[in-house]
Design a protein around this motif. Structure first.
Motif, PDB file in Angstrom:
ATOM      1  N   PHE D  68      -7.227   3.729 -11.661  1.00  0.00           N
ATOM      2  CA  PHE D  68      -6.272   3.657 -10.556  1.00  0.00           C
ATOM      3  C   PHE D  68      -6.304   4.932  -9.723  1.00  0.00           C
ATOM      4  O   PHE D  68      -6.196   4.892  -8.501  1.00  0.00           O
ATOM      5  CB  PHE D  68      -4.877   3.346 -11.110  1.00  0.00           C
ATOM      6  CG  PHE D  68      -4.908   2.123 -11.985  1.00  0.00           C
ATOM      7  CD1 PHE D  68      -5.083   0.867 -11.418  1.00  0.00           C
ATOM      8  CD2 PHE D  68      -4.872   2.215 -13.361  1.00  0.00           C
ATOM      9  CE1 PHE D  68      -5.199  -0.263 -12.209  1.00  0.00           C
ATOM     10  CE2 PHE D  68      -4.976   1.093 -14.163  1.00  0.00           C
ATOM     11  CZ  PHE D  68      -5.138  -0.159 -13.590  1.00  0.00           C
ATOM     12  N   ASP D  69      -6.495   6.057 -10.406  1.00  0.00           N
ATOM     13  CA  ASP D  69      -6.631   7.309  -9.667  1.00  0.00           C
ATOM     14  C   ASP D  69      -7.887   7.282  -8.802  1.00  0.00           C
ATOM     15  O   ASP D  69      -7.859   7.691  -7.635  1.00  0.00           O
ATOM     16  CB  ASP D  69      -6.663   8.494 -10.644  1.00  0.00           C
ATOM     17  CG  ASP D  69      -5.301   8.753 -11.292  1.00  0.00           C
ATOM     18  OD1 ASP D  69      -4.307   8.135 -10.857  1.00  0.00           O
ATOM     19  OD2 ASP D  69      -5.220   9.561 -12.232  1.00  0.00           O
ATOM     20  N   LEU D  70      -8.984   6.773  -9.360  1.00  0.00           N
ATOM     21  CA  LEU D  70     -10.221   6.648  -8.581  1.00  0.00           C
ATOM     22  C   LEU D  70      -9.987   5.819  -7.323  1.00  0.00           C
ATOM     23  O   LEU D  70     -10.461   6.158  -6.238  1.00  0.00           O
ATOM     24  CB  LEU D  70     -11.302   5.953  -9.416  1.00  0.00           C
ATOM     25  CG  LEU D  70     -12.178   6.814 -10.305  1.00  0.00           C
ATOM     26  CD1 LEU D  70     -12.967   5.910 -11.248  1.00  0.00           C
ATOM     27  CD2 LEU D  70     -13.126   7.669  -9.491  1.00  0.00           C
ATOM     28  N   GLY D  72      -7.146   5.376  -5.812  1.00  0.00           N
ATOM     29  CA  GLY D  72      -6.289   6.159  -4.913  1.00  0.00           C
ATOM     30  C   GLY D  72      -7.062   7.218  -4.154  1.00  0.00           C
ATOM     31  O   GLY D  72      -6.713   7.584  -3.036  1.00  0.00           O
ATOM     32  N   GLN D  73      -8.135   7.712  -4.772  1.00  0.00           N
ATOM     33  CA  GLN D  73      -8.989   8.716  -4.127  1.00  0.00           C
ATOM     34  C   GLN D  73      -9.962   8.097  -3.128  1.00  0.00           C
ATOM     35  O   GLN D  73     -10.710   8.814  -2.457  1.00  0.00           O
ATOM     36  CB  GLN D  73      -9.804   9.475  -5.189  1.00  0.00           C
ATOM     37  CG  GLN D  73      -8.997  10.359  -6.118  1.00  0.00           C
ATOM     38  CD  GLN D  73      -9.670  10.523  -7.477  1.00  0.00           C
ATOM     39  OE1 GLN D  73     -10.897  10.480  -7.585  1.00  0.00           O
ATOM     40  NE2 GLN D  73      -8.876  10.707  -8.514  1.00  0.00           N
ATOM     41  N   ARG D  75     -12.497   6.222  -4.023  1.00  0.00           N
ATOM     42  CA  ARG D  75     -13.838   6.229  -4.606  1.00  0.00           C
ATOM     43  C   ARG D  75     -14.279   4.859  -5.096  1.00  0.00           C
ATOM     44  O   ARG D  75     -15.341   4.739  -5.684  1.00  0.00           O
ATOM     45  CB  ARG D  75     -13.899   7.213  -5.781  1.00  0.00           C
ATOM     46  CG  ARG D  75     -13.676   8.660  -5.372  1.00  0.00           C
ATOM     47  CD  ARG D  75     -13.984   9.585  -6.535  1.00  0.00           C
ATOM     48  NE  ARG D  75     -13.302  10.850  -6.420  1.00  0.00           N
ATOM     49  CZ  ARG D  75     -13.891  11.988  -6.027  1.00  0.00           C
ATOM     50  NH1 ARG D  75     -15.167  12.002  -5.715  1.00  0.00           N
ATOM     51  NH2 ARG D  75     -13.189  13.095  -5.953  1.00  0.00           N
TER      52      ARG D  75
END
Lengths: 227, 238, 238, 227
Positions: D68-70, D72-73, D75
């Motif tokens: 999920f962070d990926l 959000g980035q 990517r």
């Protein structure tokens, strides 16, 4: 001073200030607080100490943010803070004073506000370091104590003022009044800071010196001739 | 550190450095060599060797812009970028004068909302890189966060590992995956005079000699001449 | 899983389960056995074996309270607790009906502010525990976050390691330090019929047999009688 | 259908939909999207696929939040979503319908809003699954396409409506109209979905089958007789 180094006396005072604490964290470049913590650990089995900048076996596996997260979780009882300036209101300044630049606030702005027991520690005791009002407030909070190379102060929460608790061997109450830039309360008779006991000195010169030597080699060489 | 020395030799200019969460010898060298326009950091320090002399001098001479921060604020700012949100809340710092200088930090009740920082480049030194482009940083997870938050990630490393470290359950937890890595460079002893945990210790004597030499402009220049500009077979004297 | 079976034998009641970020076989067993009053989770699923039959049945019969969430919201909520802040911002979920049900999630422009979750207990199975009280969970970092966020942390583990894993630079990145760990229990093959990466795989056949059996109340009861209530030398048939 | 499995056809369609993508992530229990991604990876060297629930060598070392962070980035270019119900407005429902409970929304509420290219995939093509309006909106966003066991739809951003792009071998445009619960646009002549090429089938039955077998053993056994 007696047959012990001033650093040893200060470590003993710190170990006593840790009474009842479960977990103290020590920030960067703080060998004397670290020595006090390791001393405590040697006679208080329930006590834990985390060195932020431990070179080997750093306790933090979530990186350098874990110390601050731990504090936010309420898992750290005690932290140590110093300052280029410390004032009579308990504020500390790690940024700039008298045209000079210092390293910066580190985590102090946060730790002072979050950790329940903050021990202020500054070896130099002078009107230059202990001022009426800091030029820049890196952090402000409710300190548990202020320990210097000459004396120990407690903090009076109601009055928001320091109170002189004891003067170290060889120092007079008058000398403290002269060399302290802020106003504070004091008892009629100021007690002397109890010197290290033989068993405290044994621990300091044995297991504590070894443990400190791994993380503050320069300091350990100076105080104990070990590395 | 080897990359820092190379940046000095290449006469890098106008760098803006971010301390994660603090800066040390690398920053002091770059500042002294005139490579740096601005730093954002919680502190600049040489650890047991004391103040960072070129940083101190540059600030006192007003030739360097400093955005003072505090460690957890920088962690929060990178974690906000890691998540793709505009800010992260932080408790506890309300009483600091930092808030007077950091107008970008918004006070909301007991909290401060710290805006995301998305660095252009994350640069660090790692123990291992592998054939799949992954790097291993061990417990220094702040480097992973910095990598996630940054547009480009350049890594110097000690040793090459064959294969793919992500296939190894024991190594994987310390890995930053190749998803984030823009480029790697094999640089044995590349952390010197700082240490690489588990491989070699810090060269404390060298750092304290640097701290003394760099107290003056001339002493710093002599240090650069000897340790940065002179070609040597190895990056370290060992 | 062994701890889950023990909870069923001890007739645990009124548990409130949090999925980090989802729940699976453990939750389905506990729900079927009547141990659970409420779940908060992004999903309950048996993976390739399909729907979680006892969860599905309990919800359809309205005997289980469900707080539906979405994975990154649960991660955010635990990270907020990890940092000691009251909430964490999350982007992107504004269009979901979850917002209608989760009145505790506050909408702020394009963001949703997810309140911190501080579980009473984090419970999980680890590969190793050591003599210093640390546990090793490898790349499953969400378990570290859950441990940081929780008041108590109980861990069953496969194998005991001598010494202190934090002294080992290679193992340390996968460690949750003893600071957080309330208690550990040596439970070889304790994940069965789920797998332990690097040690043993999941017993897919067993899970799919469970999925079939548990479609009915009776079939589930027979499963419990055979695999949970019957004393056996090992937790697994292997 | 021709001399290939329906799953193979669908994987080929997915591989074609991935044209121009750099990084696709595949969520839990999605063997056909995973097969499509691995197929693409075999002829598109710059393409990366991350399986959320990969059993061995999981690409995520920050735990299950890293996906999920990926996203959000920025990517991750492509993600796959399904649903117990999918409606003509592109909304999906993974929670409850017609008194039945489904597993839950997983990360869909977030991924649909954040990842630029979301491919909706549901093998069952019926008025039960493809509805005018979902009972519960797990997630709503701008889909790139909707692929079912019978047809491929594109999404018209301006009209916010699906458009029938092709029908799979053996399926007529009329059958799609009959079995689809929502209204959509369609060309006069609806093309057929191109079948897998021999080279696509070779890749699917070789490297892709092996890779899928490690993570979806049940599925691989069913389609390719491998595990």
């Amino acid at each position: 001073m007696g047959p012990y180094a001033k650093e040893e006396l200060l470590a003993c005072v710190i170990a006593r200030l840790l009474d009842g604490a479960r977990h103290a964290a020590v920030g960067a470049s703080s060998p004397i607080p670290a020595a006090g913590c390791f001393l405590r650990k040697n006679f208080d089995l329930g006590f834990r100490v985390s060195l932020q900048q431990r070179r080997a076996s750093n306790p933090f596996t979530e990186g350098s943010r874990e110390l601050f997260d731990l504090a936010g979780q309420g898992r750290i009882d005690v932290f140590f803070l110093g300052g280029a300036q410390i004032d009579g209101g308990g504020a500390i300044n790690l940024v700039r004073a008298e045209g000079k630049r210092f390293p910066g606030s580190f985590g102090s702005a946060y730790m002072y506000g979050v950790v329940p027991r903050t021990i202020l520690f500054r070896e130099e005791h002078s009107r230059r370091t202990l001022v009426p009002k800091v030029e820049f407030v890196s952090a402000r909070g409710t300190p548990a104590a202020l320990l210097t190379g000459k004396a120990l102060f407690s903090w009076q929460k109601d009055k928001r003022r320091f109170r002189l608790e004891s003067v170290h061997p060889g120092v007079s109450a008058e000398e403290i009044r002269e060399t302290t830039g802020f106003d504070y309360d004091a008892p009629q008779q100021v007690p002397g800071t109890p010197p290290p006991s033989p068993s405290e000195l044994n621990l300091l010169r044995g297991p504590v010196a070894r443990e400190i030597g791994e993380n503050y080699p320069e300091f350990a060489r100076r105080v104990w001739g070990s590395s | 550190m080897e990359v820092v020395r190379a940046l000095i030799r290449k006469k890098a200019r106008n760098l803006r450095l971010l301390g994660v969460p603090i800066l040390g010898l690398s920053a002091d060298l770059l500042i002294g060599a005139g490579c740096v326009a601005e730093v954002e950091t919680s502190a600049v320090s040489l650890g047991e060797a004391g103040l960072a002399p070129r940083f101190t001098d540059a600030v006192e001479k007003k030739s360097l812009l400093v955005k003072d921060a505090t460690c957890p604020a920088i962690h929060c700012a990178l974690q906000a970028a890691e998540k793709g949100v505009p800010f992260m809340p932080l408790a506890g710092i309300g009483a600091s004068d930092l808030l007077k200088e950091r107008k970008d930090w918004k006070v909301q009740g007991d909290l401060v909302l710290v805006p995301a920082i998305r660095p252009d480049i994350a640069l660090f030194h790692a123990r291992w890189a592998d054939e799949a482009g992954n790097v291993w940083v061990g417990r220094r997870r702040e480097l992973a966060t910095a990598a996630h938050a940054s547009r480009l990630v350049f890594v110097s490393f000690e040793e090459k590992k064959p294969g793919d470290m992500l296939e190894d359950e024991v190594l994987a937890p310390g890995v930053i995956s190749s998803i984030y890595v823009s480029g790697v460079a094999h640089t044995p002893r590349g952390a010197w005079p700082l240490g690489m945990p588990g491989l070699y210790g810090a060269d404390d004597l060298h750092v304290s000699q640097y701290a003394k030499a760099a107290r003056t402009r001339d002493g710093f220049q002599r240090y650069l001449d000897e340790w940065v500009h002179t070609p040597r077979k190895n990056s370290s004297p060992a």
